[in-house]
Design a protein around this motif. Structure first.
Motif, mmCIF file in Angstrom:
data_model
loop_
_atom_site.group_PDB
_atom_site.id
_atom_site.type_symbol
_atom_site.label_atom_id
_atom_site.label_comp_id
_atom_site.label_asym_id
_atom_site.label_seq_id
_atom_site.Cartn_x
_atom_site.Cartn_y
_atom_site.Cartn_z
ATOM 1 N N ILE A 1 0.862 -1.183 0.000
ATOM 2 C CA ILE A 1 0.000 0.000 0.000
ATOM 3 C C ILE A 1 0.898 1.232 0.000
ATOM 4 O O ILE A 1 1.784 1.360 0.844
ATOM 5 N N VAL A 2 0.683 2.138 -0.960
ATOM 6 C CA VAL A 2 1.452 3.374 -1.034
ATOM 7 C C VAL A 2 0.557 4.513 -0.557
ATOM 8 O O VAL A 2 -0.524 4.730 -1.099
ATOM 9 N N HIS A 3 0.998 5.225 0.456
ATOM 10 C CA HIS A 3 0.179 6.298 1.033
ATOM 11 C C HIS A 3 -0.007 7.449 0.050
ATOM 12 O O HIS A 3 -1.102 7.978 -0.104
ATOM 13 N N CYS A 4 1.084 7.861 -0.590
ATOM 14 C CA CYS A 4 1.087 8.880 -1.654
ATOM 15 C C CYS A 4 0.971 10.325 -1.171
ATOM 16 O O CYS A 4 1.158 11.248 -1.968
ATOM 17 N N ASP A 5 0.670 10.580 0.095
ATOM 18 C CA ASP A 5 0.487 11.968 0.526
ATOM 19 C C ASP A 5 0.957 12.177 1.966
ATOM 20 O O ASP A 5 0.278 12.831 2.760
ATOM 21 N N LEU A 6 2.131 11.660 2.286
ATOM 22 C CA LEU A 6 2.653 11.823 3.641
ATOM 23 C C LEU A 6 3.160 13.245 3.835
ATOM 24 O O LEU A 6 3.988 13.734 3.067
ATOM 25 N N GLU A 7 2.673 13.916 4.861
ATOM 26 C CA GLU A 7 3.106 15.252 5.248
ATOM 27 C C GLU A 7 2.739 15.433 6.717
ATOM 28 O O GLU A 7 1.953 14.657 7.267
ATOM 29 N N PRO A 8 3.300 16.435 7.410
ATOM 30 C CA PRO A 8 3.047 16.588 8.845
ATOM 31 C C PRO A 8 1.574 16.706 9.230
ATOM 32 O O PRO A 8 1.180 16.235 10.296
ATOM 33 N N SER A 9 0.756 17.303 8.386
ATOM 34 C CA SER A 9 -0.658 17.454 8.730
ATOM 35 C C SER A 9 -1.400 16.125 8.686
ATOM 36 O O SER A 9 -2.512 16.012 9.222
ATOM 37 N N ASN A 10 -0.815 15.111 8.066
ATOM 38 C CA ASN A 10 -1.419 13.779 8.002
ATOM 39 C C ASN A 10 -0.844 12.823 9.043
ATOM 40 O O ASN A 10 -1.101 11.617 8.995
ATOM 41 N N ILE A 11 -0.048 13.352 9.964
ATOM 42 C CA ILE A 11 0.486 12.566 11.076
ATOM 43 C C ILE A 11 -0.195 13.063 12.346
ATOM 44 O O ILE A 11 0.088 14.162 12.829
ATOM 45 N N LEU A 12 -1.142 12.279 12.858
ATOM 46 C CA LEU A 12 -1.936 12.686 14.010
ATOM 47 C C LEU A 12 -1.320 12.139 15.296
ATOM 48 O O LEU A 12 -0.676 11.084 15.287
ATOM 49 N N LEU A 13 -1.537 12.862 16.400
ATOM 50 C CA LEU A 13 -0.893 12.529 17.668
ATOM 51 C C LEU A 13 -1.934 12.259 18.747
ATOM 52 O O LEU A 13 -2.836 13.073 18.972
ATOM 53 N N ASP A 14 -1.797 11.113 19.429
ATOM 54 C CA ASP A 14 -2.758 10.749 20.466
ATOM 55 C C ASP A 14 -2.410 11.418 21.800
ATOM 56 O O ASP A 14 -1.519 12.275 21.866
ATOM 57 N N HIS A 15 -3.082 11.020 22.876
ATOM 58 C CA HIS A 15 -2.896 11.694 24.163
ATOM 59 C C HIS A 15 -1.506 11.475 24.746
ATOM 60 O O HIS A 15 -1.058 12.228 25.611
ATOM 61 N N ASP B 1 -5.219 9.975 6.586
ATOM 62 C CA ASP B 1 -5.572 10.524 5.276
ATOM 63 C C ASP B 1 -5.062 9.652 4.130
ATOM 64 O O ASP B 1 -4.043 9.938 3.511
ATOM 65 N N PHE B 2 -5.817 8.602 3.849
ATOM 66 C CA PHE B 2 -5.487 7.688 2.762
ATOM 67 C C PHE B 2 -6.318 7.977 1.514
ATOM 68 O O PHE B 2 -6.603 7.092 0.716
ATOM 69 N N GLY B 3 -6.705 9.256 1.345
ATOM 70 C CA GLY B 3 -7.595 9.632 0.255
ATOM 71 C C GLY B 3 -7.058 9.337 -1.135
ATOM 72 O O GLY B 3 -7.831 9.082 -2.055
ATOM 73 N N ILE B 4 -5.732 9.376 -1.319
ATOM 74 C CA ILE B 4 -5.176 9.081 -2.639
ATOM 75 C C ILE B 4 -4.207 7.895 -2.587
ATOM 76 O O ILE B 4 -3.373 7.717 -3.475
ATOM 77 N N ALA B 5 -4.324 7.081 -1.538
ATOM 78 C CA ALA B 5 -3.456 5.903 -1.420
ATOM 79 C C ALA B 5 -3.693 4.952 -2.586
ATOM 80 O O ALA B 5 -4.775 4.904 -3.172
ATOM 81 N N LYS B 6 -2.672 4.174 -2.912
ATOM 82 C CA LYS B 6 -2.761 3.238 -4.034
ATOM 83 C C LYS B 6 -2.340 1.842 -3.580
ATOM 84 O O LYS B 6 -1.410 1.685 -2.777
ATOM 85 N N LEU B 7 -3.025 0.832 -4.117
ATOM 86 C CA LEU B 7 -2.639 -0.559 -3.923
ATOM 87 C C LEU B 7 -1.813 -1.001 -5.120
ATOM 88 O O LEU B 7 -2.212 -0.769 -6.264
ATOM 89 N N LEU B 8 -0.666 -1.618 -4.865
ATOM 90 C CA LEU B 8 0.125 -2.184 -5.951
ATOM 91 C C LEU B 8 -0.326 -3.623 -6.173
ATOM 92 O O LEU B 8 -0.423 -4.387 -5.208
ATOM 93 N N GLY B 9 -0.609 -3.980 -7.412
ATOM 94 C CA GLY B 9 -1.064 -5.333 -7.718
ATOM 95 C C GLY B 9 0.008 -6.360 -7.436
ATOM 96 O O GLY B 9 1.185 -6.045 -7.247
ATOM 97 N N ALA B 10 -0.386 -7.608 -7.398
ATOM 98 C CA ALA B 10 0.552 -8.693 -7.123
ATOM 99 C C ALA B 10 1.706 -8.661 -8.116
ATOM 100 O O ALA B 10 1.514 -8.681 -9.325
ATOM 101 N N GLY B 11 2.908 -8.570 -7.586
ATOM 102 C CA GLY B 11 4.100 -8.570 -8.434
ATOM 103 C C GLY B 11 4.483 -7.196 -8.950
ATOM 104 O O GLY B 11 5.555 -7.019 -9.522
ATOM 105 N N ASP B 12 3.626 -6.190 -8.775
ATOM 106 C CA ASP B 12 3.930 -4.840 -9.249
ATOM 107 C C ASP B 12 4.794 -4.109 -8.231
ATOM 108 O O ASP B 12 4.623 -4.256 -7.032
ATOM 109 N N SER B 13 5.713 -3.295 -8.734
ATOM 110 C CA SER B 13 6.505 -2.442 -7.854
ATOM 111 C C SER B 13 6.239 -0.978 -8.148
ATOM 112 O O SER B 13 6.691 -0.099 -7.428
ATOM 113 N N ILE B 14 5.461 -0.721 -9.231
ATOM 114 C CA ILE B 14 5.190 0.663 -9.624
ATOM 115 C C ILE B 14 3.874 0.702 -10.388
ATOM 116 O O ILE B 14 3.481 -0.273 -11.028
ATOM 117 N N THR B 15 3.171 1.814 -10.283
ATOM 118 C CA THR B 15 1.952 2.013 -11.047
ATOM 119 C C THR B 15 1.886 3.473 -11.447
ATOM 120 O O THR B 15 2.735 4.277 -11.071
#
Length: 240
Positions: free
Chosen positions: A73-87, A95-109
């Motif tokens: 699973i490729v997140h595709c949009d990692l940035e500080p605002s997408n890293i949430l902090l608990d208590h 925020d996995f809104g634009i995340a992508k799944l790589l098919g079996a055997g794929d390394s790029i899409t």
């Protein structure tokens, strides 16, 4: 898919609602907001160990997405605002809104969806190529920002000068010129150990965000290296 993955440093999706005129996801509440707030808002500050712990947990989450799920699973949009902090200031990647799944055997899409300017890998922005190495690039930029508190889109970066180049030019002699002033006191308290660990962190970040995807390290190696740096830091400060 997101409800099926299980990792302590990924945001927990409790439930969702999908109707014709209303769609929403119910997420676990994170009382300490996001990393962006702690890096760039007045009256908020993180010490070296807190920053290191947060980035170790983010690396652990990405390692799981890239290597431990049945398909990468490729997140595709990692940035500080997408890293949430608990208590307890534990990090949760969200925020996995634009995340992508790589098919079996794929390394790029390919995709036409663009991520956030400044954090997306060059091959993603120019050609739409998505791979786990793109997340590694984004992680490297976030790691640099976490310890310098400089955004990659800061006005001081234009033309040939980028956040990556700015940090690279500072190593090793001028590290204190780029490190966040809020943690410089720790450098004075623990001397060589803190400076040495910060240098190692910066070098790792630079290795993550090199231009060529093939030359970037994997998240498995990143997570392992950060944990080694943490052990080195804790041993050194305990002795100090």
């Amino acid at each position: 898919m997101l409800r099926n993955i299980r990792h302590q440093n990924l945001i927990k999706i409790i439930s969702f609602c999908s109707q014709i005129d209303f769609k929403a996801m119910i997420l676990e509440y994170m009382p300490n907001g996001n990393l962006d707030k702690w890096l760039h808002s007045p009256n908020f500050s993180l010490n070296i160990l807190q920053r290191l712990n947060i980035m170790i947990e983010v690396a652990s989450a990405l390692e799981y997405l890239h290597h431990s799920y049945e398909v990468p699973i490729v997140h595709c949009d990692l940035e500080p605002s997408n890293i949430l902090l608990d208590h307890e200031m534990g990090a949760h990647v969200a925020d996995f809104g634009i995340a992508k799944l790589l098919g079996a055997g794929d390394s790029i899409t390919e995709t036409i969806t663009l991520a956030t300017i400044g954090y997306m890998a060059p091959e993603y922005g120019m050609e739409g190529f998505v791979s786990t190495r793109g997340d590694v690039y984004s992680f490297g930029i976030v790691l640099l920002e976490t310890f310098t508190t400089r955004k990659p889109t800061d006005e001081i970066f234009d033309g040939e000068m980028s956040l990556r180049q700015w940090v690279a030019n500072s190593l090793p002699e001028s590290l204190v010129d780029v490190v966040d002033a809020n943690i410089l006191g720790t450098l004075e308290d623990h001397g060589f150990v803190s400076k040495d660990c910060l240098t190692l962190i910066m070098r790792l970040a630079l290795a993550c965000c090199v231009e060529s995807p093939e030359e970037r390290t994997s998240m498995q190696e990143v997570a392992a290296t950060l944990n080694k740096i943490k052990i080195k830091f804790l041993k050194g400060t305990a002795v100090g």
